[in-house]
Scaffold this active site. Structure first.
Site, short mmCIF file in Angstrom:
data_model
loop_
_atom_site.label_atom_id
_atom_site.label_comp_id
_atom_site.label_asym_id
_atom_site.label_seq_id
_atom_site.Cartn_x
_atom_site.Cartn_y
_atom_site.Cartn_z
N ASP A 141 -4.03 1.82 11.36
CA ASP A 141 -3.49 0.95 10.31
C ASP A 141 -2.96 -0.30 11.01
O ASP A 141 -1.90 -0.27 11.65
CB ASP A 141 -2.36 1.69 9.57
N LYS A 173 -1.16 -10.44 4.46
CA LYS A 173 -0.08 -10.34 5.45
C LYS A 173 -0.33 -11.24 6.66
O LYS A 173 0.46 -11.26 7.59
CB LYS A 173 0.09 -8.89 5.92
N GLN A 186 0.36 -4.32 10.02
CA GLN A 186 1.51 -5.03 10.59
C GLN A 186 1.24 -5.49 12.02
O GLN A 186 2.16 -5.97 12.68
CB GLN A 186 2.75 -4.11 10.57
N HIS A 231 3.05 4.28 6.78
CA HIS A 231 3.20 3.69 5.44
C HIS A 231 2.56 4.65 4.43
O HIS A 231 1.62 5.38 4.77
CB HIS A 231 2.47 2.34 5.44
N CYS A 288 8.04 1.52 1.22
CA CYS A 288 6.83 2.34 1.03
C CYS A 288 6.60 3.25 2.24
O CYS A 288 5.45 3.48 2.65
CB CYS A 288 5.59 1.48 0.79
#
Lengths: 295, 399
Positions: free
Chosen positions: B190, B216, B193, B113, B357
């Protein structure tokens, strides 16, 4: 292409409501880019396309497929039609403001006249004007007309039929209402009244409507020439000295007070009918009244 | 796990019949999270760790309790939780504050991302760092065998996703972390997600840093976390500095507090932290294993629905195993924005379209102009996927 339509529509709406201004700004950006042959970046074109195709899809999926495949071509056609319509509409509004008719000085059917409702017209109170038929009848038909108006001319056949069929059962009053939008309309009203002074009104009227555009164009020369054909000896003096001007002004004023906004306007026992088909509608009303035994 | 029952906790789903398939962007919020935030604003509303009055004490108590709850949820110690405003800030903090004095290389992937990729690129631009990329297959899956070659003795930091926001596929973080540590590099993950969708144990993962966002995972916007091993956090340079980050200041120098306070400058997003803790509790109550199982079922149906649409192209690996219920796709030559807008217009389906993104990732996957993304979560159902499939089929016929 629809960005141009969007720019016009949202731009106009933005004048009245701030919530449309961001949309107008997006449409402006999109339109500016289109002009310079760059792709739209605001996404507005995609939104318009998706909304349009989705709307069509709810009605007909095959039509949506066709519209999607030819979207750019259809957009160009729609945009051109939109702006052509806008130009005609704006021209009509300008004519309506200046001449009282969206077709300008030539007159003719005007859709904006439909905004004015015959139900709000006031019934004429006097019997000033050219009178015919059975004056003791319980049914009175009043026509406000302009000798140079194409619609009054179109209605004339109905008027003649009306006089022929109902002369013994209906009172008919014609009130000259010369429209300023038509060239020589006031002079035509004077000429017809002058002919009436010598008992030749209906003959002269027939000549006026038969050669309407010629009279409008030629004016005095034509009016006097027609009078000579009918052997009207006092016509020139009556016309030149405007001996019947007061009568015309009187019916004109009465028409204004009644709220007349177009010719021909018919009143059948106070009920108003305006426009091209007004004579036929007036005749239908007469038949209805006669059936009720009102004569 | 009963999605129908879960749906009752979400006011947004009660007020609207929309089918919300944009959870990779942000999720809806359950009433438990909304209520937790309301409590802060109505009953606490003080600032933590500064004043000594009772309101401030209560605020401090709830704020630190929230930290403990998040730590428990993610499997770390409470002093390893640094509050940030989102995953982006957490990633920036880790990448920009890391010590590159001895090693001058960051290894990452082309699937990242922008929130991770751009800080790394900025470090290259400003500090002259080298960037290395882990090898990927055509479907975006990491080539594990060749990954070891990309991480060398110059590598200071390996910064990778746990699950991508473009395909929903997971990255073998544990294996990469092991290789990186063997070569003396630190690992930043990261988890934006992944944390909302899988059971994550920070210790088992083996990473040094893990970043994720509250919004999220059913939490409020404006709150996120950087989880870091205590010693790894200790070695990070200061990032934002100001009130509450220092122990002592004179005009010549400042002595900073130990992590996590060292990184939490100024008044914090107390309501956000309390809301995020409530979201962690909510998910823990459901059980992350159950969330994962539910998403696996949804992912299978989702991929079937997309595959059955004539002319559809699915990006990334075609398997539903080990992925979030997320898929990026295109339909024939129809622009992705048009597909998304038409889904919304025809069936009230909320989708994301564009490059998400992650422009380099989308180029790598073969969709440089973007795609449509459907991302599902605990409250989504197979019936919704059915409507989604039917809608896509209708749209496919216009091309």
């Amino acid at each position: 292409m629809l960005c141009f339509v969007a720019l016009f529509v949202f731009g106009a709406l933005s004048v009245f409501s701030a919530k449309y201004r961001p949309l107008a700004a997006r449409a402006f950006d999109c339109a500016a880019r289109k002009i310079t042959l760059r792709p739209c970046q605001t996404g507005l074109d995609d939104e318009i396309r998706a909304a349009s195709i989705a709307g069509i899809m709810r009605i007909s999926p095959p039509a949506a497929a066709f519209a999607n495949r030819h979207f750019e071509a259809l957009s160009v056609i729609f945009t051109l039609i939109f702006f052509a319509s806008m130009i005609v509409a704006l021209q009509g509004i300008a004519n309506f403001a200046v001449y009282g008719n969206c077709n300008g000085p030539e007159g003719g059917f005007c859709i904006y006249s439909g905004l004015q409702n015959p139900a709000f017209l006031k019934t004429p109170k006097t019997s000033e004007g050219i009178v015919a038929g059975n004056l003791s009848s319980g049914i009175t038909v009043v026509e406000f007309g302009c000798y140079i108006c194409p619609y009054t001319k179109e209605a004339e056949e109905g008027v003649q039929r009306l006089l022929e069929n109902y002369a013994s059962r209906v009172a008919f009053v014609y009130k000259p209402f010369p429209l300023a939008a038509h060239k020589n309309s006031f002079e035509a009203a004077i000429a017809a009244s002058c002919a009436g002074e010598e008992g030749k009104y209906w003959e002269y009227r027939k000549m006026l409507f038969a050669n309407q555009s010629w009279f409008a164009q030629e004016g005095e020369r034509a009016f006097k020439q027609a009078a000579r054909k009918l052997n009207l000896t006092g016509f020139d003096r009556c016309y030149d000295e405007r001996l019947v001007e007061n009568k015309i002004n009187a019916t004109l004023q009465e028409g204004k007070e009644c709220g007349i906004y177009g010719t021909p306007t018919f009143f059948v026992n106070g009920k108003a009918f305006v426009g091209q088909r007004a004579a036929e509608e007036a005749e239908a009303e007469i038949r209805r009244l006669l059936a009720e035994g009102r004569a | 796990m009963d999605a129908a029952k879960i749906r009752q906790d979400f006011p947004a789903l009660q007020k609207s019949k929309a089918i919300y398939f944009d959870n990779a962007c942000t999720t809806l919020k359950p009433k438990q999270v909304i209520e937790a935030q309301r409590i802060y604003y109505e009953e606490l509303a003080g600032c933590a760790g500064r004043s000594s009055h009772s309101i401030a004490k209560k605020t401090t108590e709830r704020f630190e309790e929230s930290r403990r709850k998040v730590a428990k949820f993610i499997g770390c110690l409470e002093n390893e939780v640094v509050w940030t405003k989102n995953a982006t800030e957490a990633l920036n903090l880790a990448v920009r504050s890391f010590d590159y004095s001895k090693r001058r290389k960051i290894v990452t992937t082309r699937l990242e991302h922008h929130s991770l990729l751009l800080p790394i690129m900025e470090m290259r631009r400003k500090e002259g760092l080298e960037i290395g990329f882990l090898p990927l297959g055509a479907d975006g899956a990491l080539d594990e065998e060749k990954a070891a070659d990309a991480i060398d003795s110059k590598t200071a930091l390996v910064a990778i996703h746990c699950a991508t926001n473009t395909t929903g596929l997971r990255c073998p973080v544990e294996k990469i972390a092991k290789i990186a540590h063997e070569r003396g590099a630190a690992v930043l993950v990261d988890g934006a997600q992944a944390v909302p969708h899988f059971k994550i144990d920070f210790r088992k993962m083996g990473a040094d840093f893990l970043a994720f966002s509250g919004h999220k995972m059913l939490g409020p916007t404006g709150i996120g976390c950087l989880i870091g091993k205590a010693d790894a956090l200790e070695n990070l340079e200061t990032f934002l500095v100001g009130g509450e980050t220092v122990e002592q200041v004179d005009i010549e120098r400042a002595v900073f507090l130990p992590p996590p306070k060292k990184f939490e400058a100024g008044i914090q997003n107390y309501a956000g932290a309390i809301g995020m803790a409530a979201a962690c509790e909510y998910l823990a109550k459901i059980g992350m294993e159950n969330v994962e199982r539910h998403e696996q079922r949804l992912a299978e149906r989702l991929l079937e629905a997309i595959a059955s649409v004539p002319g559809s192209t699915l990006y990334g690996a075609k398997t539903h195993k080990g992925r979030c219920a997320l898929a990026s796709f295109n339909i024939k030559s129809i622009k992705p924005h048009q597909v998304a807008l038409m889904c919304d217009s025809l069936s009230g389906i909320a989708l994301r379209s564009g490059v998400f993104c992650a422009q380099p990732a989308m180029s790598l996957l073969g969709a440089p102009q973007g795609a449509v993304r459907a991302s599902l979560y605990i409250y989504n159902t197979e019936e919704e996927i059915g409507i989604f499939g039917e809608t896509l089929e209708k749209i496919s016929k216009i091309a």
